[in-house]
Design a protein around this motif. Sequence first.
Motif, PDB file in Angstrom:
ATOM      1  N   GLU A 140      35.899  29.302  37.326  1.00  0.00           N
ATOM      2  CA  GLU A 140      36.664  31.076  36.999  1.00  0.00           C
ATOM      3  C   GLU A 140      35.630  32.009  36.999  1.00  0.00           C
ATOM      4  O   GLU A 140      36.801  33.053  37.931  1.00  0.00           O
ATOM      5  N   LEU A 141      34.924  32.418  36.806  1.00  0.00           N
ATOM      6  CA  LEU A 141      34.267  33.516  36.921  1.00  0.00           C
ATOM      7  C   LEU A 141      34.289  33.460  38.683  1.00  0.00           C
ATOM      8  O   LEU A 141      34.411  35.020  38.818  1.00  0.00           O
ATOM      9  N   ILE A 142      33.424  32.923  39.565  1.00  0.00           N
ATOM     10  CA  ILE A 142      34.048  32.608  41.047  1.00  0.00           C
ATOM     11  C   ILE A 142      35.451  33.527  41.288  1.00  0.00           C
ATOM     12  O   ILE A 142      35.347  33.769  42.298  1.00  0.00           O
ATOM     13  N   VAL A 143      36.071  32.521  41.100  1.00  0.00           N
ATOM     14  CA  VAL A 143      37.577  33.138  41.875  1.00  0.00           C
ATOM     15  C   VAL A 143      37.717  34.647  41.045  1.00  0.00           C
ATOM     16  O   VAL A 143      38.498  35.289  41.221  1.00  0.00           O
ATOM     17  N   SER A 144      37.579  34.855  39.234  1.00  0.00           N
ATOM     18  CA  SER A 144      37.985  35.781  39.212  1.00  0.00           C
ATOM     19  C   SER A 144      36.839  37.176  40.252  1.00  0.00           C
ATOM     20  O   SER A 144      37.722  37.953  40.598  1.00  0.00           O
ATOM     21  N   GLY A 145      35.937  36.210  39.969  1.00  0.00           N
ATOM     22  CA  GLY A 145      35.195  38.248  40.888  1.00  0.00           C
ATOM     23  C   GLY A 145      35.347  39.450  40.232  1.00  0.00           C
ATOM     24  O   GLY A 145      35.049  40.350  40.612  1.00  0.00           O
ATOM     25  N   ASP A 146      35.342  39.668  38.882  1.00  0.00           N
ATOM     26  CA  ASP A 146      35.875  40.809  38.390  1.00  0.00           C
ATOM     27  C   ASP A 146      34.412  41.610  37.634  1.00  0.00           C
ATOM     28  O   ASP A 146      34.682  41.653  36.641  1.00  0.00           O
ATOM     29  N   TRP A 147      33.712  40.935  37.830  1.00  0.00           N
ATOM     30  CA  TRP A 147      32.386  41.295  36.782  1.00  0.00           C
ATOM     31  C   TRP A 147      31.061  41.652  37.490  1.00  0.00           C
ATOM     32  O   TRP A 147      29.987  42.784  35.689  1.00  0.00           O
ATOM     33  N   ASP A 158      37.700  48.817  41.453  1.00  0.00           N
ATOM     34  CA  ASP A 158      38.661  47.932  42.315  1.00  0.00           C
ATOM     35  C   ASP A 158      37.885  47.458  43.705  1.00  0.00           C
ATOM     36  O   ASP A 158      37.946  46.042  44.034  1.00  0.00           O
ATOM     37  N   GLU A 159      36.947  48.302  44.029  1.00  0.00           N
ATOM     38  CA  GLU A 159      36.453  47.882  45.160  1.00  0.00           C
ATOM     39  C   GLU A 159      35.811  47.184  45.199  1.00  0.00           C
ATOM     40  O   GLU A 159      35.019  46.108  46.190  1.00  0.00           O
ATOM     41  N   GLU A 160      34.907  46.517  44.066  1.00  0.00           N
ATOM     42  CA  GLU A 160      33.831  46.489  43.766  1.00  0.00           C
ATOM     43  C   GLU A 160      34.756  44.461  42.857  1.00  0.00           C
ATOM     44  O   GLU A 160      33.582  43.973  42.661  1.00  0.00           O
ATOM     45  N   LYS A 161      35.384  44.635  42.863  1.00  0.00           N
ATOM     46  CA  LYS A 161      36.754  43.117  42.820  1.00  0.00           C
ATOM     47  C   LYS A 161      37.225  42.242  44.017  1.00  0.00           C
ATOM     48  O   LYS A 161      37.302  43.208  44.313  1.00  0.00           O
ATOM     49  N   TYR A 162      36.235  41.161  44.123  1.00  0.00           N
ATOM     50  CA  TYR A 162      36.110  40.512  45.144  1.00  0.00           C
ATOM     51  C   TYR A 162      36.835  39.040  44.582  1.00  0.00           C
ATOM     52  O   TYR A 162      35.635  37.939  44.045  1.00  0.00           O
ATOM     53  N   PRO A 163      38.318  38.792  44.207  1.00  0.00           N
ATOM     54  CA  PRO A 163      38.437  37.926  43.502  1.00  0.00           C
ATOM     55  C   PRO A 163      38.684  36.702  44.890  1.00  0.00           C
ATOM     56  O   PRO A 163      38.259  36.508  45.795  1.00  0.00           O
TER      57      PRO A 163
END
Length: 172
Positions: A140-147, A158-163
Amino acid sequence: MAFITQGTTFYSFADYEDVVARDSRLFSTNEGLTPDVVEGTLIRSTTRILDMLRSSAWWKSYYIRQAGSAANIIVGQSIEVPALNPFLIQARQGDFTDLCVYHALSEYLLARVADFGDPDSAERQKLGFYNTKFRELYDELIVSGDWYDFSNNGTITDEEKYPFVNNLLRRR
């Protein structure tokens, strides 16, 4: 539920109290699981989690995307990928605490007390349960990529979030 640090040294995503809060009955029946033993396993689990993240396809893609031309690409499509900086994990810190607790319970703590001669023992059942919880939360953490705050500016843009989408492999 706080990350354990001292100055510029990062130790763990969780502490003894986080593990006790997750499974207090384990400690009432196993006096060998002292705070020192548990803290040591949490540090090992944190190191293992950071190593798993570093070797993931998500981190490699994320690092190349964020670093751009600063990424040190080596001949043959290989890349030298630095380790994640745990201080830059700015969101979902509670999930990282849970991840660390699940890993410590499934890989170290329950393995110390489980009766492997009895496949139906409660400890073996818990070991499987916590291993499943760890895998699900890790994915879940890998898929979300928002942390992760790659720029270290205190906010995750937003540029640092990488789902990321994992390709499922079918194994026979």
